[in-house]
Design an enzyme around this catalytic site. Sequence first.
Site, mmCIF file in Angstrom:
data_model
loop_
_atom_site.group_PDB
_atom_site.id
_atom_site.type_symbol
_atom_site.label_atom_id
_atom_site.label_comp_id
_atom_site.label_asym_id
_atom_site.label_seq_id
_atom_site.Cartn_x
_atom_site.Cartn_y
_atom_site.Cartn_z
ATOM 1 N N GLU A 142 135.194 -42.194 25.188
ATOM 2 C CA GLU A 142 136.017 -42.835 24.061
ATOM 3 C C GLU A 142 136.973 -43.851 24.122
ATOM 4 O O GLU A 142 138.049 -44.319 23.768
ATOM 5 C CB GLU A 142 136.936 -41.447 23.455
ATOM 6 C CG GLU A 142 136.058 -40.218 23.349
ATOM 7 C CD GLU A 142 136.794 -39.322 22.595
ATOM 8 O OE1 GLU A 142 136.441 -38.976 21.376
ATOM 9 O OE2 GLU A 142 137.556 -38.415 23.360
ATOM 10 N N ARG A 160 130.838 -32.168 26.118
ATOM 11 C CA ARG A 160 131.934 -31.178 26.318
ATOM 12 C C ARG A 160 131.739 -30.153 25.224
ATOM 13 O O ARG A 160 130.823 -30.242 24.256
ATOM 14 C CB ARG A 160 133.366 -31.918 25.917
ATOM 15 C CG ARG A 160 133.311 -32.596 24.713
ATOM 16 C CD ARG A 160 134.489 -33.357 24.283
ATOM 17 N NE ARG A 160 134.427 -33.905 23.086
ATOM 18 C CZ ARG A 160 135.501 -34.697 22.433
ATOM 19 N NH1 ARG A 160 136.701 -34.471 22.866
ATOM 20 N NH2 ARG A 160 135.218 -35.032 21.159
ATOM 21 N N ASN A 170 139.590 -26.879 22.387
ATOM 22 C CA ASN A 170 139.594 -27.792 21.514
ATOM 23 C C ASN A 170 138.390 -27.853 20.488
ATOM 24 O O ASN A 170 137.244 -27.727 20.723
ATOM 25 C CB ASN A 170 139.348 -29.130 22.351
ATOM 26 C CG ASN A 170 139.719 -30.580 21.409
ATOM 27 O OD1 ASN A 170 140.667 -30.428 21.049
ATOM 28 N ND2 ASN A 170 138.795 -31.473 21.418
ATOM 29 N N GLU A 171 138.810 -28.004 19.358
ATOM 30 C CA GLU A 171 138.035 -27.934 17.970
ATOM 31 C C GLU A 171 136.850 -26.881 18.348
ATOM 32 O O GLU A 171 135.820 -27.201 18.143
ATOM 33 C CB GLU A 171 137.409 -29.178 17.846
ATOM 34 C CG GLU A 171 138.730 -30.180 17.345
ATOM 35 C CD GLU A 171 138.026 -31.504 16.844
ATOM 36 O OE1 GLU A 171 136.839 -31.851 17.579
ATOM 37 O OE2 GLU A 171 138.777 -32.257 16.394
ATOM 38 N N GLU A 204 145.598 -33.620 15.058
ATOM 39 C CA GLU A 204 144.742 -34.985 15.376
ATOM 40 C C GLU A 204 144.747 -35.717 14.202
ATOM 41 O O GLU A 204 144.000 -35.022 13.079
ATOM 42 C CB GLU A 204 143.613 -34.824 16.028
ATOM 43 C CG GLU A 204 143.533 -34.385 17.542
ATOM 44 C CD GLU A 204 142.053 -34.253 18.221
ATOM 45 O OE1 GLU A 204 141.190 -34.853 17.636
ATOM 46 O OE2 GLU A 204 141.773 -33.376 18.970
ATOM 47 N N TRP A 260 133.206 -42.709 16.816
ATOM 48 C CA TRP A 260 132.115 -41.758 16.504
ATOM 49 C C TRP A 260 131.352 -41.874 15.064
ATOM 50 O O TRP A 260 130.266 -41.200 14.975
ATOM 51 C CB TRP A 260 132.367 -40.184 16.562
ATOM 52 C CG TRP A 260 133.456 -39.804 16.207
ATOM 53 C CD1 TRP A 260 135.013 -39.770 16.716
ATOM 54 C CD2 TRP A 260 133.898 -39.450 14.557
ATOM 55 N NE1 TRP A 260 135.836 -39.238 15.850
ATOM 56 C CE2 TRP A 260 135.401 -39.417 14.672
ATOM 57 C CE3 TRP A 260 133.249 -39.572 13.666
ATOM 58 C CZ2 TRP A 260 135.810 -39.019 13.391
ATOM 59 C CZ3 TRP A 260 133.655 -39.201 12.397
ATOM 60 C CH2 TRP A 260 134.952 -38.934 12.437
ATOM 61 N N PHE A 306 136.622 -46.944 23.071
ATOM 62 C CA PHE A 306 136.796 -47.792 21.921
ATOM 63 C C PHE A 306 137.322 -47.069 20.735
ATOM 64 O O PHE A 306 137.603 -47.582 19.627
ATOM 65 C CB PHE A 306 135.630 -48.468 21.601
ATOM 66 C CG PHE A 306 135.147 -49.449 22.327
ATOM 67 C CD1 PHE A 306 135.934 -50.552 22.846
ATOM 68 C CD2 PHE A 306 134.019 -49.152 23.261
ATOM 69 C CE1 PHE A 306 135.366 -51.553 23.883
ATOM 70 C CE2 PHE A 306 133.785 -50.249 24.185
ATOM 71 C CZ PHE A 306 134.443 -51.329 24.451
ATOM 72 N N HIS A 307 137.962 -45.902 21.201
ATOM 73 C CA HIS A 307 138.889 -45.291 19.905
ATOM 74 C C HIS A 307 140.070 -45.518 19.920
ATOM 75 O O HIS A 307 140.769 -45.736 20.967
ATOM 76 C CB HIS A 307 138.775 -43.574 20.390
ATOM 77 C CG HIS A 307 138.971 -42.504 19.318
ATOM 78 N ND1 HIS A 307 140.170 -42.716 18.618
ATOM 79 C CD2 HIS A 307 138.361 -41.938 18.421
ATOM 80 C CE1 HIS A 307 140.389 -41.825 17.555
ATOM 81 N NE2 HIS A 307 139.059 -41.249 17.619
HETATM 82 C C1 GLA Z 1 138.085 -34.962 18.043
HETATM 83 C C2 GLA Z 1 138.412 -34.343 19.255
HETATM 84 C C3 GLA Z 1 139.362 -35.265 20.317
HETATM 85 C C4 GLA Z 1 138.583 -36.800 20.047
HETATM 86 C C5 GLA Z 1 138.668 -37.243 18.674
HETATM 87 C C6 GLA Z 1 138.269 -38.536 18.410
HETATM 88 O O1 GLA Z 1 138.888 -34.671 17.054
HETATM 89 O O2 GLA Z 1 139.247 -33.194 19.398
HETATM 90 O O3 GLA Z 1 139.217 -35.106 21.560
HETATM 91 O O4 GLA Z 1 137.429 -36.814 20.602
HETATM 92 O O5 GLA Z 1 137.558 -36.238 18.022
HETATM 93 O O6 GLA Z 1 138.244 -38.690 17.107
#
Ligand code: GLA
Length: 672
Positions: free
Chosen positions: A355, A110, A148-149, A307, A315, A357-358
């Site tokens: 993700e 992504r 996103n980010e 977030e 990660w 296991f997040h």
């Molecule tokens: C980032 C992303 C999220 C997710 C988190 C997991 O912040 O923006 O989509 O992947 O990491 O910690």
Amino acid sequence: MTWPAPGICYGGDYNPEQWPRDVWDEDVRLMREAGVSIVTLGVFAWGTVEVADGVRDWSWLDDAIDLLHAHGIAVDLATPTAAPPSWLLTAHPDITPVLADGYREPPGGRNAWCPAHPVYRRYALRHVEELARRYGAHPAVRLWHVGNELGGGNVRCYCDRSAAAFRAWLADRHGSLDAVNEAWGTAQWGHRFSAWEQIDPPRGRHGAPNPSLYLDFERYSSDALLTQYLAEKEVIARHSAAPVTTNFMVGAGAHIVDYASWAPHTAVVATDHYTLVDDECREQDLALAGDRTRGMSPGRAPWLLMEHSTGAPSWQQRNRAKDPGEIARNALGHVARGADGVLFFQWRASRAGAEQFHSAMLPHGGTRTRVWREVVALGADLRRIAEVAGTRVEPARVAVVVDDAAGWALQHGLMPHRGLSYGRELRAWHRALWDRQVLCDVVPVTAALDGYDLVIVPTLLVVDDDAAARLAGVPERGGTLVVTYLSGICDADGQVIPGGFPGRFRDVLGVWTDEFYPLQPGERVALDDGSTVADWTERVVLDGAQAVVRYTSSSLAGAPAVTERPVGTGAAWYVSAALELDSLGRVVDRLLAETGVPRTVEAPAGVEAVRRVGPGGSYLFLLNHTDAEHAVTGSGAADLAGTDLLTGAAVAGRMLVPPGAARVVREHRTHP
Ligand code: GLA
């Protein structure tokens, strides 16, 4: 702007597309139980809506937005442009970015797109337009979340399209090829350019690209992603009056993009923050990120934590769960420093995918888990302190100045010491203030500095004339300026300022550095305050300043390490060595005594204290990050007095904060 939900916003990323429809009913029921007021929807939902080129299935998204709205939950609607659909990447495989070594990222991740790619841009904006047209006026949509980010998730792209865009950017910045040659000093190694096509991004794995070229490529890359953000924002604004933002990744180091220059383009500054397992003071990193986010928020306006995590991310090498109470302490730590909303990644833990296991607000174990209980308790706490929303963190009297470009320059190229990270001194100075409950704003180098009594400038390698003049003005108006090593050395193009280090700051500091003495691994140099330093020392010559601390070993023995130059009622300090925390703390104690900057409260290190104030009241946040109970008293003559909004307990004089606990005291004091 109109805040997206009443009080302190609470929620997280919601990905209903990963679940059967009947799970959604449980989701909204549990969201209400937890006090969730807003969710971020559709962040990675491009491919699940635009299922084939121009073919869109809106049904599930229509349903999800209506369901949330029916349950009184606001929607922060994302443009899903971070993750292009598989069919688009297959049709146009060159959308993915090319790394510096020529490797093209494969599909399957992504944020993997080239910001200069016209096909990506066209498809992204087309989809954003359809999305905004469909939901722009929906009453549930209270905020837009672009991509996103941006910048955090994206890697730099070095492809030929990026090279062409870089050249156009250079023509715009410098005006002519001659000016580029001049700015970059291309006479060295005979690199003079006689045509634009000869300029490429700093490609390759080895070698030593021109540092000025590197610096401009970083600036170009930041602007290229900002262009994507602005293009999406413009499309949204055609169809929606709701505010637009994007989630930054503000931290202690040099960012991937220059978020401070992006901040004025957001309706509300939003950021993500995750604590790191191997950080020996995670809470201070969190506090610094908050102070830096507030520092870039125009007018220090409340910002949004878009977030963070309820526990282990997925990660890191060994993903650590949070301790009991840590979820609330982290969330309230952000609120203390100006966040009017705390959101998590994500609402419900994913069964499948990268993700799986997040951690999440609703873990795989469901509502019988500790995390769920703490999530529900946090929601209740946020309702108890709802009146804090809209107040501001009290004006800080200390500023720490940061600049991503200075960080990019410091961390790249054939530097005197290649092991120094930009965030190191920033962390160290902030830590000394944090340990003492002294509030600081971490501000971009472009910020007005008039209101600060103490301005600290850590490793600001690159500085332009305007910033140098504003910083030099601090002692002239009676303030105190502190400049550390590797500051003021280079101009905005990255060229060394001749005449001795620290270039731009020589005059105001009343010193010059004859030579750098970077230290070898294991090597330490002693100081006359009883401490030793590693990594960085310099041979400093006094030229109007006096020595405060001296070196006592190595060939520098007897030479100044820390200096002060009185300037009228102000002062200019130079710190030539990478001081350890104890030594740095003594310098900070002296600076606080000389400037009269008070502590927020009297408490041991590890107890965090920040005050938010507004017309309606004054709120003191206390977070005990230690495993012992600690007494907190007012600073100076001021007594603590008020009511703890979390427990309802009255507070008078002295307050005991249990280990790991948080308190939010509505104070019996009016604030100017
Ligand atoms: C980032 C992303 C999220 C997710 C988190 C997991 O912040 O923006 O989509 O992947 O990491 O910690």
